[in-house]
Design a protein around this motif. Structure first.
Motif, short mmCIF file in Angstrom:
data_model
loop_
_atom_site.label_atom_id
_atom_site.label_comp_id
_atom_site.label_asym_id
_atom_site.label_seq_id
_atom_site.Cartn_x
_atom_site.Cartn_y
_atom_site.Cartn_z
N SER A 145 47.97 19.83 9.91
CA SER A 145 48.96 19.60 8.88
C SER A 145 50.28 19.26 9.55
CB SER A 145 49.12 20.86 8.02
OG SER A 145 50.16 20.68 7.09
N GLY A 146 50.78 18.07 9.27
CA GLY A 146 52.06 17.69 9.85
C GLY A 146 52.10 16.24 10.28
N ASP A 147 52.93 15.96 11.28
CA ASP A 147 53.15 14.60 11.75
C ASP A 147 52.55 14.39 13.13
OD1 ASP A 147 54.68 13.89 9.49
OD2 ASP A 147 56.48 14.77 10.40
N LEU A 148 51.95 13.22 13.29
CA LEU A 148 51.40 12.78 14.57
C LEU A 148 52.10 11.48 14.92
CD1 LEU A 148 49.42 12.76 16.94
CD2 LEU A 148 47.69 11.85 15.40
N GLU A 149 53.00 11.54 15.90
CA GLU A 149 53.74 10.37 16.36
C GLU A 149 53.35 10.12 17.81
OE1 GLU A 149 55.74 8.52 14.47
OE2 GLU A 149 55.55 9.86 12.75
N ALA A 150 52.69 9.00 18.05
CA ALA A 150 52.29 8.65 19.42
C ALA A 150 52.80 7.25 19.71
CB ALA A 150 50.77 8.75 19.56
N SER A 151 54.10 7.15 19.95
CA SER A 151 54.72 5.84 20.17
C SER A 151 54.12 5.15 21.40
CB SER A 151 56.23 5.97 20.29
OG SER A 151 56.58 6.85 21.35
N ALA A 152 53.68 5.91 22.39
CA ALA A 152 53.07 5.31 23.58
C ALA A 152 51.79 4.55 23.23
CB ALA A 152 52.76 6.40 24.61
N PHE A 153 51.16 4.91 22.11
CA PHE A 153 49.90 4.29 21.70
C PHE A 153 50.02 3.59 20.34
CE2 PHE A 153 49.13 7.95 24.39
CZ PHE A 153 48.38 7.39 25.41
N SER A 154 51.25 3.39 19.87
CA SER A 154 51.55 2.72 18.60
C SER A 154 50.86 3.39 17.41
CB SER A 154 51.14 1.24 18.66
OG SER A 154 51.83 0.59 19.70
N ILE A 155 50.95 4.73 17.35
CA ILE A 155 50.34 5.50 16.28
C ILE A 155 51.42 6.31 15.57
CG2 ILE A 155 48.73 7.40 15.73
CD1 ILE A 155 47.24 4.93 16.66
N SER A 156 51.40 6.31 14.24
CA SER A 156 52.30 7.14 13.45
C SER A 156 51.55 7.54 12.18
CB SER A 156 53.57 6.35 13.09
OG SER A 156 54.42 7.15 12.30
N LYS A 157 51.30 8.86 12.05
CA LYS A 157 50.56 9.36 10.90
C LYS A 157 51.17 10.68 10.44
CE LYS A 157 46.10 7.61 12.56
NZ LYS A 157 44.69 7.93 12.73
N GLY A 158 51.04 10.97 9.17
CA GLY A 158 51.51 12.25 8.66
C GLY A 158 50.60 12.71 7.56
N GLY A 159 50.59 14.02 7.31
CA GLY A 159 49.77 14.58 6.24
C GLY A 159 48.80 15.62 6.77
N LEU A 160 47.63 15.67 6.15
CA LEU A 160 46.61 16.65 6.52
C LEU A 160 45.52 16.01 7.38
CD1 LEU A 160 46.18 18.45 3.09
CD2 LEU A 160 47.48 19.24 5.06
N PHE A 161 45.10 16.73 8.39
CA PHE A 161 43.97 16.35 9.25
C PHE A 161 44.12 14.93 9.80
CE2 PHE A 161 42.46 19.42 6.09
CZ PHE A 161 42.25 20.50 6.95
N VAL A 178 47.97 20.17 17.46
CA VAL A 178 48.90 21.08 16.80
C VAL A 178 48.26 21.48 15.48
CG1 VAL A 178 51.17 21.34 15.73
CG2 VAL A 178 50.94 20.10 17.89
N GLY A 179 48.19 22.79 15.22
CA GLY A 179 47.62 23.25 13.96
C GLY A 179 48.50 22.85 12.78
N ALA A 180 49.75 23.29 12.78
CA ALA A 180 50.70 22.91 11.73
C ALA A 180 52.04 22.63 12.39
CB ALA A 180 50.85 24.04 10.70
N GLY A 181 52.54 21.44 12.16
CA GLY A 181 53.83 21.08 12.74
C GLY A 181 53.89 19.62 13.13
N GLN A 182 54.44 19.37 14.31
CA GLN A 182 54.64 18.00 14.74
C GLN A 182 54.12 17.81 16.17
OE1 GLN A 182 58.70 16.65 14.53
NE2 GLN A 182 58.20 14.62 15.28
N LEU A 183 53.41 16.71 16.36
CA LEU A 183 52.89 16.32 17.68
C LEU A 183 53.45 14.95 18.01
CD1 LEU A 183 51.03 16.43 20.15
CD2 LEU A 183 49.15 15.73 18.67
N GLU A 184 54.11 14.86 19.17
CA GLU A 184 54.68 13.59 19.60
C GLU A 184 54.25 13.28 21.02
OE1 GLU A 184 59.02 11.37 20.06
OE2 GLU A 184 58.95 13.42 19.30
N LEU A 185 53.62 12.11 21.19
CA LEU A 185 53.24 11.60 22.52
C LEU A 185 54.08 10.37 22.76
CD1 LEU A 185 49.33 11.79 22.30
CD2 LEU A 185 50.90 13.51 23.20
N ARG A 186 54.87 10.41 23.84
CA ARG A 186 55.73 9.24 24.10
C ARG A 186 55.64 8.83 25.56
NH1 ARG A 186 61.51 12.28 23.31
NH2 ARG A 186 60.95 14.05 24.55
#
Length: 186
Positions: A145-161, A178-186
């Motif tokens: 649950s949360g945000d998945l931002e992986a700018s290094a791989f051109s990915i941006s998603k939010g929401g559940l699962f 990340v269980g709940a929160g924000q994951l950022e790969l840059r």
């Protein structure tokens, strides 16, 4: 040379355990594997050119327990009993290291580390500098649950699962969750 190297590594093997003292450090070879079990707080894991493993924090903030166990090119680091309310820990590792990190809650930042990374944070914010995307043979990242931002791989998603999985030409692997929160790969 091999006998000398083995003797040098054996001489560094052992366990260091400190309570309420900072910094806690030991020699550790570049290219090793480090397993970390970290308390809930703000943690910065930073790759350095030095051949050591070093944990530092404000010792006036409580009786934090740091245990480092080294065996050859493997280390087990455990940081427990961290106080609440904006407590920060800095962990310096050799720049070329394989990381296995588990943390319950808080803010976890991983910077300037080249190697495999297996990092799980149950609640909070995980920010990881991955460098060049072509350095990785496999990357999988997810949030329940949360945000998945992986700018290094051109990915941006939010929401559940939310998740993504990539294969590439490199040699390293990244597993980040990340269980709940924000994951950022840059």
């Amino acid at each position: 040379v091999l006998i000398f190297s083995a003797a040098l590594l054996a001489a560094q093997d052992g366990t260091i355990e400190k309570i309420g003292k900072s910094p806690v450090e030991t020699k550790f070879p570049s290219g090793g594997r480090i397993r970390m079990d970290l308390c809930s707080s703000g943690i910065d894991v930073i790759g350095k050119e030095s051949g050591q493993l070093r944990v530092s924090y404000d010792p006036g903030r409580g009786d934090v327990k740091v245990r480092i166990r080294v065996s050859g090119d493997r280390a087990d680091l455990r940081v427990t009993d961290c106080p609440r309310n904006n407590f920060r820990v800095t962990i310096e590792v050799p720049k070329s290291s394989a990381l296995y990190v588990r943390m319950f809650a808080g803010e976890l930042n991983v910077k300037d580390v080249t190697g495999d990374k297996d990092v799980v944070l149950h609640f909070g914010q995980l920010t990881m500098d991955v460098g060049k995307p072509d350095s990785y043979a496999r990357v999988d990242a997810s949030v329940n649950s949360g945000d998945l931002e992986a700018s290094a791989f051109s990915i941006s998603k939010g929401g559940l699962f939310r998740s993504f999985d990539r294969s590439g030409p490199g040699t390293y692997r990244v597993h980040a969750h990340v269980g709940a929160g924000q994951l950022e790969l840059r």
